[in-house]
Write a protein that holds these residues in place. Structure first.
Motif, PDB file in Angstrom:
ATOM      1  N   LEU A 123     -20.710  53.377  47.964  1.00  0.00           N
ATOM      2  CA  LEU A 123     -20.425  52.969  49.346  1.00  0.00           C
ATOM      3  C   LEU A 123     -19.509  53.979  50.032  1.00  0.00           C
ATOM      4  O   LEU A 123     -19.712  54.318  51.204  1.00  0.00           O
ATOM      5  CB  LEU A 123     -19.786  51.578  49.367  1.00  0.00           C
ATOM      6  CG  LEU A 123     -20.726  50.409  49.189  1.00  0.00           C
ATOM      7  CD1 LEU A 123     -19.951  49.128  48.898  1.00  0.00           C
ATOM      8  CD2 LEU A 123     -21.597  50.229  50.418  1.00  0.00           C
ATOM      9  N   ARG A 124     -18.501  54.460  49.306  1.00  0.00           N
ATOM     10  CA  ARG A 124     -17.555  55.427  49.877  1.00  0.00           C
ATOM     11  C   ARG A 124     -18.254  56.727  50.254  1.00  0.00           C
ATOM     12  O   ARG A 124     -17.960  57.334  51.274  1.00  0.00           O
ATOM     13  CB  ARG A 124     -16.424  55.694  48.878  1.00  0.00           C
ATOM     14  CG  ARG A 124     -15.411  56.727  49.337  1.00  0.00           C
ATOM     15  CD  ARG A 124     -14.255  56.852  48.360  1.00  0.00           C
ATOM     16  NE  ARG A 124     -14.617  56.983  46.976  1.00  0.00           N
ATOM     17  CZ  ARG A 124     -14.922  58.134  46.379  1.00  0.00           C
ATOM     18  NH1 ARG A 124     -14.927  59.250  47.064  1.00  0.00           N
ATOM     19  NH2 ARG A 124     -15.210  58.169  45.093  1.00  0.00           N
ATOM     20  N   LYS A 125     -19.219  57.154  49.432  1.00  0.00           N
ATOM     21  CA  LYS A 125     -19.877  58.441  49.679  1.00  0.00           C
ATOM     22  C   LYS A 125     -21.059  58.345  50.643  1.00  0.00           C
ATOM     23  O   LYS A 125     -21.605  59.374  51.026  1.00  0.00           O
ATOM     24  CB  LYS A 125     -20.347  59.043  48.360  1.00  0.00           C
ATOM     25  CG  LYS A 125     -19.193  59.510  47.512  1.00  0.00           C
ATOM     26  CD  LYS A 125     -19.687  60.287  46.333  1.00  0.00           C
ATOM     27  CE  LYS A 125     -18.527  60.968  45.665  1.00  0.00           C
ATOM     28  NZ  LYS A 125     -18.847  62.301  45.245  1.00  0.00           N
ATOM     29  N   THR A 126     -21.459  57.132  51.020  1.00  0.00           N
ATOM     30  CA  THR A 126     -22.591  56.993  51.945  1.00  0.00           C
ATOM     31  C   THR A 126     -22.145  56.315  53.236  1.00  0.00           C
ATOM     32  O   THR A 126     -21.938  56.971  54.240  1.00  0.00           O
ATOM     33  CB  THR A 126     -23.749  56.205  51.293  1.00  0.00           C
ATOM     34  OG1 THR A 126     -23.278  54.940  50.842  1.00  0.00           O
ATOM     35  CG2 THR A 126     -24.347  56.970  50.133  1.00  0.00           C
ATOM     36  N   MET A 127     -21.983  55.026  53.207  1.00  0.00           N
ATOM     37  CA  MET A 127     -21.733  54.243  54.419  1.00  0.00           C
ATOM     38  C   MET A 127     -20.309  54.423  54.968  1.00  0.00           C
ATOM     39  O   MET A 127     -20.091  54.272  56.156  1.00  0.00           O
ATOM     40  CB  MET A 127     -21.988  52.756  54.158  1.00  0.00           C
ATOM     41  CG  MET A 127     -23.409  52.447  53.748  1.00  0.00           C
ATOM     42  SD  MET A 127     -24.625  52.893  54.984  1.00  0.00           S
ATOM     43  CE  MET A 127     -24.352  51.623  56.185  1.00  0.00           C
ATOM     44  N   THR A 180     -13.642  57.470  55.157  1.00  0.00           N
ATOM     45  CA  THR A 180     -12.977  58.126  54.031  1.00  0.00           C
ATOM     46  C   THR A 180     -12.307  59.415  54.471  1.00  0.00           C
ATOM     47  O   THR A 180     -11.173  59.701  54.074  1.00  0.00           O
ATOM     48  CB  THR A 180     -13.996  58.396  52.902  1.00  0.00           C
ATOM     49  OG1 THR A 180     -14.574  57.157  52.509  1.00  0.00           O
ATOM     50  CG2 THR A 180     -13.332  59.050  51.710  1.00  0.00           C
ATOM     51  N   TRP A 181     -12.993  60.208  55.306  1.00  0.00           N
ATOM     52  CA  TRP A 181     -12.392  61.450  55.797  1.00  0.00           C
ATOM     53  C   TRP A 181     -11.161  61.163  56.647  1.00  0.00           C
ATOM     54  O   TRP A 181     -10.150  61.857  56.545  1.00  0.00           O
ATOM     55  CB  TRP A 181     -13.405  62.269  56.595  1.00  0.00           C
ATOM     56  CG  TRP A 181     -14.210  63.157  55.724  1.00  0.00           C
ATOM     57  CD1 TRP A 181     -15.492  62.975  55.322  1.00  0.00           C
ATOM     58  CD2 TRP A 181     -13.767  64.366  55.104  1.00  0.00           C
ATOM     59  NE1 TRP A 181     -15.893  63.988  54.491  1.00  0.00           N
ATOM     60  CE2 TRP A 181     -14.848  64.864  54.343  1.00  0.00           C
ATOM     61  CE3 TRP A 181     -12.569  65.076  55.111  1.00  0.00           C
ATOM     62  CZ2 TRP A 181     -14.751  66.030  53.606  1.00  0.00           C
ATOM     63  CZ3 TRP A 181     -12.489  66.239  54.376  1.00  0.00           C
ATOM     64  CH2 TRP A 181     -13.573  66.702  53.640  1.00  0.00           C
ATOM     65  N   LEU A 212      -7.306  62.448  55.837  1.00  0.00           N
ATOM     66  CA  LEU A 212      -6.469  63.187  56.791  1.00  0.00           C
ATOM     67  C   LEU A 212      -5.159  62.457  57.048  1.00  0.00           C
ATOM     68  O   LEU A 212      -4.092  63.088  57.118  1.00  0.00           O
ATOM     69  CB  LEU A 212      -7.234  63.411  58.094  1.00  0.00           C
ATOM     70  CG  LEU A 212      -8.382  64.410  58.015  1.00  0.00           C
ATOM     71  CD1 LEU A 212      -9.140  64.447  59.341  1.00  0.00           C
ATOM     72  CD2 LEU A 212      -7.868  65.794  57.643  1.00  0.00           C
ATOM     73  N   LEU A 213      -5.217  61.139  57.184  1.00  0.00           N
ATOM     74  CA  LEU A 213      -4.007  60.358  57.391  1.00  0.00           C
ATOM     75  C   LEU A 213      -3.074  60.468  56.188  1.00  0.00           C
ATOM     76  O   LEU A 213      -1.874  60.708  56.339  1.00  0.00           O
ATOM     77  CB  LEU A 213      -4.376  58.889  57.643  1.00  0.00           C
ATOM     78  CG  LEU A 213      -3.207  57.936  57.828  1.00  0.00           C
ATOM     79  CD1 LEU A 213      -2.497  58.217  59.145  1.00  0.00           C
ATOM     80  CD2 LEU A 213      -3.700  56.498  57.788  1.00  0.00           C
ATOM     81  N   PHE A 214      -3.617  60.324  54.991  1.00  0.00           N
ATOM     82  CA  PHE A 214      -2.804  60.422  53.781  1.00  0.00           C
ATOM     83  C   PHE A 214      -2.258  61.833  53.580  1.00  0.00           C
ATOM     84  O   PHE A 214      -1.138  62.000  53.126  1.00  0.00           O
ATOM     85  CB  PHE A 214      -3.585  59.968  52.552  1.00  0.00           C
ATOM     86  CG  PHE A 214      -3.806  58.483  52.484  1.00  0.00           C
ATOM     87  CD1 PHE A 214      -2.864  57.599  52.959  1.00  0.00           C
ATOM     88  CD2 PHE A 214      -4.965  57.966  51.937  1.00  0.00           C
ATOM     89  CE1 PHE A 214      -3.059  56.230  52.891  1.00  0.00           C
ATOM     90  CE2 PHE A 214      -5.168  56.600  51.863  1.00  0.00           C
ATOM     91  CZ  PHE A 214      -4.207  55.731  52.345  1.00  0.00           C
ATOM     92  N   LEU A 215      -3.048  62.843  53.922  1.00  0.00           N
ATOM     93  CA  LEU A 215      -2.570  64.214  53.808  1.00  0.00           C
ATOM     94  C   LEU A 215      -1.389  64.452  54.743  1.00  0.00           C
ATOM     95  O   LEU A 215      -0.383  65.057  54.353  1.00  0.00           O
ATOM     96  CB  LEU A 215      -3.707  65.203  54.118  1.00  0.00           C
ATOM     97  CG  LEU A 215      -3.349  66.676  54.007  1.00  0.00           C
ATOM     98  CD1 LEU A 215      -3.002  67.032  52.573  1.00  0.00           C
ATOM     99  CD2 LEU A 215      -4.494  67.530  54.506  1.00  0.00           C
ATOM    100  N   LEU A 258      -3.358  56.089  44.856  1.00  0.00           N
ATOM    101  CA  LEU A 258      -4.343  55.273  45.576  1.00  0.00           C
ATOM    102  C   LEU A 258      -5.598  56.073  45.904  1.00  0.00           C
ATOM    103  O   LEU A 258      -6.709  55.545  45.841  1.00  0.00           O
ATOM    104  CB  LEU A 258      -3.736  54.694  46.847  1.00  0.00           C
ATOM    105  CG  LEU A 258      -2.695  53.596  46.635  1.00  0.00           C
ATOM    106  CD1 LEU A 258      -2.072  53.194  47.963  1.00  0.00           C
ATOM    107  CD2 LEU A 258      -3.295  52.398  45.933  1.00  0.00           C
ATOM    108  N   GLN A 259      -5.451  57.332  46.254  1.00  0.00           N
ATOM    109  CA  GLN A 259      -6.616  58.157  46.529  1.00  0.00           C
ATOM    110  C   GLN A 259      -7.383  58.487  45.250  1.00  0.00           C
ATOM    111  O   GLN A 259      -8.607  58.537  45.248  1.00  0.00           O
ATOM    112  CB  GLN A 259      -6.204  59.456  47.236  1.00  0.00           C
ATOM    113  CG  GLN A 259      -5.854  59.257  48.677  1.00  0.00           C
ATOM    114  CD  GLN A 259      -7.028  58.742  49.483  1.00  0.00           C
ATOM    115  OE1 GLN A 259      -8.138  59.236  49.381  1.00  0.00           O
ATOM    116  NE2 GLN A 259      -6.790  57.727  50.277  1.00  0.00           N
TER     117      GLN A 259
END
Length: 171
Positions: free
Chosen positions: A21-25, A30-31, A35-38, A71-72
């Motif tokens: 799900l994370r890699k498709t929908m 996720t991106w 960016l927020l976590f970075l 978490l990531q």
């Protein structure tokens, strides 16, 4: 042509579904999260490196950095953990039959028919074939529990019926 599959929805299965799900929908979300976590990590590192800050404040920000990185790193594992807690007792074993016009799933004695048009994405992992049915809904089918034909024939069948290309994530 009929395929049948039995899958036990354990932690490993749910983590694979979360990853699919994370890699498709959820790719765009996720991106944005990354960016927020970075940004959060960079700001926290600035505070940790600032020697004029108290040791307690630097320790708190270092803890935040470690928590965000954890978490990531283990996000799919944690998603699976929470999903297992929501699963009702007796709903761990899923059986499915794939017919030319629809597929049918049976969970805890309850049968549900699905149309192939409802499938948004097809994903193949090392151990599973995963049908993505929405942003928060997927169904996994264990390759070892597949009966009827080979995995390659099953993927081809699903690809023809849904009109979608099978995405492969083998890691």
């Amino acid at each position: 042509m009929e395929f049948t599959c039995k899958t036990v929805y354990d932690h490993k299965t749910l983590a694979a579904m979360s990853k699919a799900l994370r890699k498709t929908m959820r790719k765009k979300t996720t991106w944005c999260e990354w960016l927020l976590f970075l940004g959060l990590v960079v700001l926290a590192l600035g505070t940790v490196m600032d020697t004029s800050q108290s040791i307690w404040r630097r320790g708190i920000y270092l803890t935040v950095i470690l928590l965000v990185l954890f978490l990531q790193w283990k996000g799919d594992y944690l998603d699976a953990l929470f999903a297992m807690r929501k699963t009702p007792p007796g709903a761990e074993v899923h059986r499915a039959r794939f017919y030319p016009d629809y597929f049918e799933t049976e969970v805890a004695g309850v049968q549900t028919q699905w149309q192939y048009a409802k499938v948004h994405a097809l994903v193949e992992t090392k151990d599973y074939i995963i049908l993505i049915l929405g942003k928060n809904h997927a169904q996994a089918y264990d390759k070892s529990g597949l009966e009827g034909r080979s995995v390659r024939e099953f993927c081809g069948f699903l690809s023809r019926k849904t009109g979608l290309h099978v995405q492969t994530f083998l890691r």
